[in-house]
Enzyme design. Structure first.
Site, PDB file in Angstrom:
ATOM      1  N   HIS A   1       0.949  -1.155  -0.012  1.00  0.00           N
ATOM      2  CA  HIS A   1      -0.099  -0.007   0.053  1.00  0.00           C
ATOM      3  C   HIS A   1       0.945   1.260   0.027  1.00  0.00           C
ATOM      4  O   HIS A   1       2.055   1.117   0.315  1.00  0.00           O
ATOM      5  CB  HIS A   1      -0.959  -0.087   1.111  1.00  0.00           C
TER       6      HIS A   1
ATOM      7  N   ARG B   1      -1.265  11.603   3.834  1.00  0.00           N
ATOM      8  CA  ARG B   1      -2.043  12.271   4.877  1.00  0.00           C
ATOM      9  C   ARG B   1      -3.072  13.089   3.952  1.00  0.00           C
ATOM     10  O   ARG B   1      -2.898  13.815   2.959  1.00  0.00           O
ATOM     11  CB  ARG B   1      -1.144  13.052   5.584  1.00  0.00           C
TER      12      ARG B   1
ATOM     13  N   GLU C   1      -3.600   3.746   1.766  1.00  0.00           N
ATOM     14  CA  GLU C   1      -3.982   4.036   3.124  1.00  0.00           C
ATOM     15  C   GLU C   1      -3.805   5.462   3.481  1.00  0.00           C
ATOM     16  O   GLU C   1      -2.831   6.231   3.153  1.00  0.00           O
ATOM     17  CB  GLU C   1      -2.752   3.294   3.997  1.00  0.00           C
TER      18      GLU C   1
ATOM     19  N   ASN D   1      -4.966  12.984  10.838  1.00  0.00           N
ATOM     20  CA  ASN D   1      -4.321  13.340  12.059  1.00  0.00           C
ATOM     21  C   ASN D   1      -5.394  14.338  12.844  1.00  0.00           C
ATOM     22  O   ASN D   1      -5.471  15.364  12.194  1.00  0.00           O
ATOM     23  CB  ASN D   1      -3.002  13.756  12.017  1.00  0.00           C
TER      24      ASN D   1
ATOM     25  N   HIS E   1       2.380  11.725  -8.897  1.00  0.00           N
ATOM     26  CA  HIS E   1       1.016  11.514  -8.916  1.00  0.00           C
ATOM     27  C   HIS E   1       0.680  10.035  -8.792  1.00  0.00           C
ATOM     28  O   HIS E   1       1.622   9.132  -8.703  1.00  0.00           O
ATOM     29  CB  HIS E   1       0.488  11.720 -10.422  1.00  0.00           C
TER      30      HIS E   1
ATOM     31  N   GLU F   1      -3.506  10.098 -12.302  1.00  0.00           N
ATOM     32  CA  GLU F   1      -3.464  10.117 -13.945  1.00  0.00           C
ATOM     33  C   GLU F   1      -4.153   8.854 -14.202  1.00  0.00           C
ATOM     34  O   GLU F   1      -4.090   7.798 -13.921  1.00  0.00           O
ATOM     35  CB  GLU F   1      -1.899   9.823 -14.337  1.00  0.00           C
TER      36      GLU F   1
END
Length: 360
Positions: free
Chosen positions: A101, A105, A152, A156, A170, A218
């Site tokens: 993965h 953030r 993932e 926060n 990208h 993309e």
């Protein structure tokens, strides 16, 4: 995967096969006395002359012996280094690795999940809140985590904006119909930064969009593929150096390399299998640019491994920097190790067996 936190962890003893060989016992040196067999000191010389000659001979012999021993040690050390690299390469080659993965953030988790599921067709695979550490993870993708590359997201508590910087490029998503996907994204209020059309200098139909946090995607028009989330593009300052590191330390294969002198950039596709069936890492070098601003939004890629301890040793052998020594994470016992590549991009290696247990 949970967010990686700074911590002190126990360090397992160095893997024997990757450790620098120690020199034990006596080291044989070249006996230089045979070189002086033809030298004879005259019997009529005075005693002082004889003593001086013998002293000079002994000093010279000691110097030769010392140089010979030093050369022997250097040769042994070089041989040991070569053996260490061979062992590391063999381990990396046989290790069972795949990209698990990519972690980054976001400022509004629910808004991002809505965009990815409604506009990009992803599924919310699982969500995990960790209030004691004040963050929440959400895993999204096009198939189960045990067999697909997924995203993932990390939220926060209280942080609603991040700096993406200039180094991250990208993500790539393969779709059946780029134009249709672009229309859907527009209808949902999404941002399209490049309309659907053939790539410059090629035939593949692509488009570029942005998610609510400004991450670029993309869209690539392809037929059915088992891995729609197919690319992560990162910019690097020295392409040859980066390719060599990812081949040796990460065990990736250089799938293709393409230079675009008209637009002054070169790309290299790296991965663990063909592009049409696996997620790949797209490294991009822009002519003359050696440094970028990484910001604080993009985090890392996670890769599966059969042994995080041996993987960490191999990374060290090939010049990577270990930022978290191998060992289990507190609370869930999943073993990981984290490192930086020559450009400072972070990668986390996760124990394959522990990862599957975590999914259960």
């Amino acid at each position: 995967m949970v967010r990686i936190l700074p911590m002190t962890s126990a360090i397992r003893p160095t893997i024997a096969s990757f450790a620098t060989a120690r020199f034990s016992g006596s080291i044989g040196v070249i006996n230089a006395s045979s070189r002086f067999n033809s030298v004879h000191f005259g019997s009529t010389a005075g005693s002082q002359s004889k003593n001086f000659g013998l002293k000079a001979f002994k000093i010279f012999r000691q110097e030769v012996n010392s140089k010979s021993a030093s050369k022997t040690i250097v040769n042994m050390a070089q041989g040991s280094t070569a053996t260490t690299q061979e062992n590391a390469l063999e381990w990396v080659k046989n290790d069972k690795r795949r990209m698990l993965h990519v972690v980054y953030r976001v400022g509004d988790l629910d808004k991002t999940i809505k965009f990815y599921t409604e506009c990009l067709g992803m599924k919310l695979l699982r969500k995990r809140d960790v209030p004691e550490e004040k963050y929440t993870n959400a895993f999204l993708g096009y198939g189960p985590e045990d067999s697909h590359f997924v995203i993932e997201l990390t939220y926060n508590y209280g942080v609603d904006k991040y700096d993406i910087g200039t180094a991250f490029g990208h993500f790539g998503i393969a779709v059946d119909d780029v134009a249709k996907t672009v229309d859907l994204i527009k209808a949902k209020g999404g941002t399209v930064t490049r309309e659907a059309g053939p790539v410059k200098g090629g035939k593949t139909v692509i488009a570029f969009i942005e998610d609510p946090d400004g991450y670029k995607f993309e869209l690539l028009e392809r037929g059915p593929t088992p891995e729609p989330l197919c690319q992560v593009m990162l910019r690097v300052g020295d392409l040859d150096r980066s390719i060599a590191f990812h081949e040796k330390a990460f065990g990736m294969e250089l799938l293709r390399r393409k230079d675009n002198p008209e637009y002054k950039y070169t790309i290299a596709m790296m991965g663990y299998g063909p592009e049409d069936k696996n997620a790949v890492l797209e490294l991009t070098y822009n002519y003359g640019v050696t440094e970028y601003d990484k910001g604080n939004a993009y985090a890392q890629i996670a890769i599966g491994t059969d042994d995080v301890y041996k993987t960490a040793e191999a990374i060290k052998v090939f010049g990577g920097k270990i930022t978290r020594e191998p060992g289990p994470l507190p609370g869930i016992s999943t073993k990981i190790t984290a490192c930086l590549d020559p450009d400072g991009w972070k990668t986390v290696f996760v124990d394959n067996v522990d990862f599957l247990k975590e999914l259960e």
